[in-house]
Design an enzyme around this catalytic site. Structure first.
Site, mmCIF file in Angstrom:
data_model
loop_
_atom_site.group_PDB
_atom_site.id
_atom_site.type_symbol
_atom_site.label_atom_id
_atom_site.label_comp_id
_atom_site.label_asym_id
_atom_site.label_seq_id
_atom_site.Cartn_x
_atom_site.Cartn_y
_atom_site.Cartn_z
ATOM 1 N N CYS A 100 -2.042 9.123 3.995
ATOM 2 C CA CYS A 100 -2.124 9.184 2.460
ATOM 3 C C CYS A 100 -2.929 9.456 2.105
ATOM 4 O O CYS A 100 -3.403 10.175 0.811
ATOM 5 C CB CYS A 100 -1.508 7.322 2.438
ATOM 6 N N GLU A 109 0.745 -1.144 -0.141
ATOM 7 C CA GLU A 109 -0.148 0.263 0.060
ATOM 8 C C GLU A 109 0.994 1.257 -0.209
ATOM 9 O O GLU A 109 1.163 1.429 1.352
ATOM 10 C CB GLU A 109 -0.554 -0.211 1.378
HETATM 11 P P1 NAP Z 1 8.693 4.913 3.967
HETATM 12 O O1 NAP Z 1 10.020 5.284 3.537
HETATM 13 O O2 NAP Z 1 8.343 3.805 2.253
HETATM 14 O O3 NAP Z 1 9.054 3.351 4.761
HETATM 15 C C1 NAP Z 1 8.136 2.665 5.014
HETATM 16 C C2 NAP Z 1 9.017 1.472 5.906
HETATM 17 O O4 NAP Z 1 9.217 0.641 4.672
HETATM 18 C C3 NAP Z 1 9.733 1.879 7.132
HETATM 19 O O5 NAP Z 1 9.553 0.569 8.014
HETATM 20 C C4 NAP Z 1 11.040 1.970 6.547
HETATM 21 O O6 NAP Z 1 11.956 1.517 7.226
HETATM 22 C C5 NAP Z 1 10.939 0.505 5.719
HETATM 23 N N1 NAP Z 1 11.965 0.310 4.427
HETATM 24 C C6 NAP Z 1 13.014 1.621 4.148
HETATM 25 N N2 NAP Z 1 13.857 1.211 2.759
HETATM 26 C C7 NAP Z 1 13.231 -0.352 2.787
HETATM 27 C C8 NAP Z 1 14.035 -1.776 2.042
HETATM 28 N N3 NAP Z 1 14.470 -1.694 1.465
HETATM 29 N N4 NAP Z 1 13.208 -2.962 2.649
HETATM 30 C C9 NAP Z 1 12.551 -2.744 3.618
HETATM 31 N N5 NAP Z 1 11.974 -2.145 4.360
HETATM 32 C C10 NAP Z 1 12.366 -1.190 4.424
HETATM 33 O O7 NAP Z 1 7.521 5.044 4.520
HETATM 34 P P2 NAP Z 1 6.815 6.268 5.226
HETATM 35 O O8 NAP Z 1 7.672 7.327 4.953
HETATM 36 O O9 NAP Z 1 7.470 4.861 6.295
HETATM 37 O O10 NAP Z 1 5.281 6.719 5.127
HETATM 38 C C11 NAP Z 1 5.052 7.237 4.467
HETATM 39 C C12 NAP Z 1 4.863 6.898 3.201
HETATM 40 O O11 NAP Z 1 3.867 5.925 3.195
HETATM 41 C C13 NAP Z 1 3.877 7.957 2.037
HETATM 42 O O12 NAP Z 1 4.149 7.922 1.071
HETATM 43 C C14 NAP Z 1 2.466 7.471 2.488
HETATM 44 O O13 NAP Z 1 1.579 7.786 1.613
HETATM 45 C C15 NAP Z 1 2.490 5.976 2.773
HETATM 46 N N6 NAP Z 1 1.105 5.438 3.278
HETATM 47 C C16 NAP Z 1 0.496 4.523 2.175
HETATM 48 C C17 NAP Z 1 -0.848 3.807 2.554
HETATM 49 C C18 NAP Z 1 -1.958 3.503 1.965
HETATM 50 O O14 NAP Z 1 -2.694 2.937 2.656
HETATM 51 N N7 NAP Z 1 -1.794 3.430 1.216
HETATM 52 C C19 NAP Z 1 -0.737 4.062 4.415
HETATM 53 C C20 NAP Z 1 -0.124 5.547 5.086
HETATM 54 C C21 NAP Z 1 1.577 4.783 4.592
HETATM 55 P P3 NAP Z 1 13.283 3.115 7.692
HETATM 56 O O15 NAP Z 1 11.553 3.590 8.778
HETATM 57 O O16 NAP Z 1 13.877 2.199 8.571
HETATM 58 O O17 NAP Z 1 13.564 3.766 6.583
#
Ligand code: NAP
Ligand code: MG
Length: 515
Positions: free
Chosen positions: A321, A287
């Site tokens: 999001c 997501e």
């Molecule tokens: P993110 O930077 O993509 O991080 C999400 C998770 O992925 C974190 O736990 C991060 O860990 C981890 N991660 C990073 N690199 C990775 C890799 N190579 N392999 C596996 N995991 C990895 O997103 P965010 O800043 O936390 O959240 C914001 C984003 O989420 C926005 O784009 C928002 O739109 C989206 N979102 C979508 C929904 C939906 O339902 N569609 C809901 C909420 C949020 P680290 O923190 O250690 O980097």
């Protein structure tokens, strides 16, 4: 097992002084516990390492919330192997028993509500209501998925066949890697993890590095329910360092991810490669982001629309999001709407979450820099209507910012900013508004403000948006009533909080016996 029908957990009424006081006291209580160091937990054993993941308060950037021993590749491998071994036992635990852990956990969270809100307020900069709604949603997910598991475990309808007894049963998949974001730091983490576990899978949970404490709290809640060791393995650490090890491991059966498009597409690609020794195709639920819009038609109440847009764009600093980041306005009402929007946005106060300001700090320094960069781009692409600067305080504060006269193809209208920045786009007519709304790579949430029934019907037909609302804000989907998930680059449309969700963690088996 007989359970009452699912009902959404009510939000705490903070217009009551007594509730405000309870929340303030809980914050004061939590403040005394800040700065401690916690271990990783694999198979029930506490594990240490040299590195630390440190969680800070974004509203007071020198305040350390907690420190965590940081996951390494070696420990990530160990966590998957441990979860893999545990799966053989956990998959045989009856569905009712598994569901009972979630029902117990939701009761524990109810009792700890103000305290959990307090941790979230300090760790991620939410205000009281935003934090409380997040905790309520976590309760909802556990209550809903517990009931859903009972439904999936019950007798499934199948066409009768003479001379044979046929059955369809749902089996768990295996080891899952759960990777939640920090922006719904409790609700999404709890929802993704509890869905995986209640369906009989075992999990390695890697919380976001910006909100690891919320993961630790959930781990502790589950331990209090008596959940066997090793069903959930808690592995804080940098996504970049341990993420690839977890996702790429041949024993990993599925990945449940919520976060950015960049990380989501990377995981999707890596998981698609079959590793030596791997005997399945990994399933990825991803997501991802949004560039959500609200259409303001000429046939609507502009004051209501301006209020709805302001709440959708600036709730939790626009870091949802589902947040509205584009408002598409009919040219006949453009200048009137823009002036009402300005009035609404300038009412928003900015300050620390713990003091319950309408808007708090953005999550970290990198986010603040990136958002300010987008504001500069926006000032060139359009005209600044209000905001545009850092706001004062010892945290990552930014004023609620609106940029008008943005063109549909501008970067401000195309790229996810994930902060308090709203682009206003002028449209010639309703038909063009629909086209502009669809013209991004995303398709997560959106809303339309109009009194005209034909226009509502046209939007239902033409807008490719996972959660589409009419005459209301585009945030705040409720478990059960508004299953959540988006189209295109917003992800795999998992519809969290809906009746199809648990299927993502299950595989169906058909059993046929001659009688
Ligand atoms: P993110 O930077 O993509 O991080 C999400 C998770 O992925 C974190 O736990 C991060 O860990 C981890 N991660 C990073 N690199 C990775 C890799 N190579 N392999 C596996 N995991 C990895 O997103 P965010 O800043 O936390 O959240 C914001 C984003 O989420 C926005 O784009 C928002 O739109 C989206 N979102 C979508 C929904 C939906 O339902 N569609 C809901 C909420 C949020 P680290 O923190 O250690 O980097
Ligand atoms: Mg933090």
């Amino acid at each position: 097992m007989r359970v009452k029908p699912f009902r959404n957990e009510p939000f705490t009424d903070f217009s009551k002084k007594s509730n405000l006081v309870k929340q303030e006291k809980a914050i004061a209580h939590v403040k005394k516990q800040l700065g401690k160091t916690y271990e990783m937990i694999v198979g029930g054993k506490k594990l240490r390492s040299k590195g630390r993941t440190v969680s800070y308060n974004p509203s007071n950037k020198d305040e350390v919330i907690a420190k965590f021993h940081k996951g390494t590749k070696e420990i990530a491998n160990k966590a998957i192997v441990t979860a893999y071994k545990k799966f053989d036992e956990w998959k045989l635990v009856p569905a009712e028993k598994r569901a009972s852990y979630l029902f117990k956990a939701s009761n524990i969270v109810r009792k700890r509500r103000f305290e959990i809100n307090a941790w979230m307020i300090l760790e991620t900069g939410k205000n009281y209501l935003e934090a409380d709604a997040d905790t309520a949603e976590a309760i909802d997910f556990m209550e809903f998925y517990g009931r859903e598991m009972l439904r999936y475990a019950s007798k499934q309808p199948i066409t009768p066949l003479k001379g044979e007894k046929n059955e369809l049963v749902y089996l768990p998949l295996g080891v899952g890697v759960t990777v939640p974001p920090w922006n719904f730091p409790f609700a999404i983490l709890v929802g993704m993890t509890s869905a995986a576990v209640v369906t009989g899978n075992t999990v390695v949970l890697k919380p976001s590095s910006d909100s690891p404490m919320m993961g630790k709290i959930f781990y502790d809640v589950m331990q209090e329910t008596g959940l066997p060791d090793g069903v959930i393995n808690f592995l804080p650490g940098s996504g970049g360092e341990v993420g690839d090890t977890l996702v790429g491991h041949p024993k990993t059966r599925f990945v449940s991810f919520t976060g950015s498009m960049e990380v989501g597409t990377h995981i999707y690609e890596l998981a698609s490669r079959v590793q030596p020794g791997q005997i399945w195709l990994k399933r990825v639920v991803a997501e991802m982001g949004g560039k959500d819009c609200i259409i303001v038609d000429n046939e609507t109440n502009l004051t209501e629309a301006a209020k709805g847009v302001a709440v959708s764009a600036f709730g939790f600093q626009g870091q949802k999001c589902s947040a509205c980041s584009r408002v598409i306005v009919d040219k006949r009402v453009y200048s009137k709407f823009v002036s009402r929007l300005k009035t609404e946005v300038e009412k928003i106060t900015v300050g620390p979450g713990e003091e319950n300001y309408a808007m708090g700090a953005v999550i970290n320094e990198a986010a603040q820099k990136s958002i300010l960069k987008y504001i500069q781009i926006g000032k060139k692409e359009g005209k600044l209507l209000t905001g545009g600067r850092k706001a004062k305080g010892n945290g990552y504060f930014i004023e609620p910012t609106v940029i008008k006269d943005i063109k549909p193809t501008d970067r401000l209208a195309q790229e996810e900013i994930f902060g308090p920045v709203l682009a206003v786009i002028k449209s010639n007519n309703y038909e063009q508004s629909l086209k502009i709304a669809n013209n991004t790579i995303y398709g997560l949430t959106g809303a339309v403000y109009t009194r005209n029934r034909n226009k509502i019907n046209a939007a239902k037909k033409h807008l490719l948006i996972g959660n589409l609302y009419f005459n209301r804000k585009c945030t705040g989907a409720l478990v059960g009533s508004q299953p959540f998930g988006g189209f295109n680059m917003s992800g795999t449309d998992s519809k969290a909080g809906g009746r199809d969700y648990l299927l993502l963690f299950l595989q169906a088996q058909t059993l046929s016996e001659k009688v």
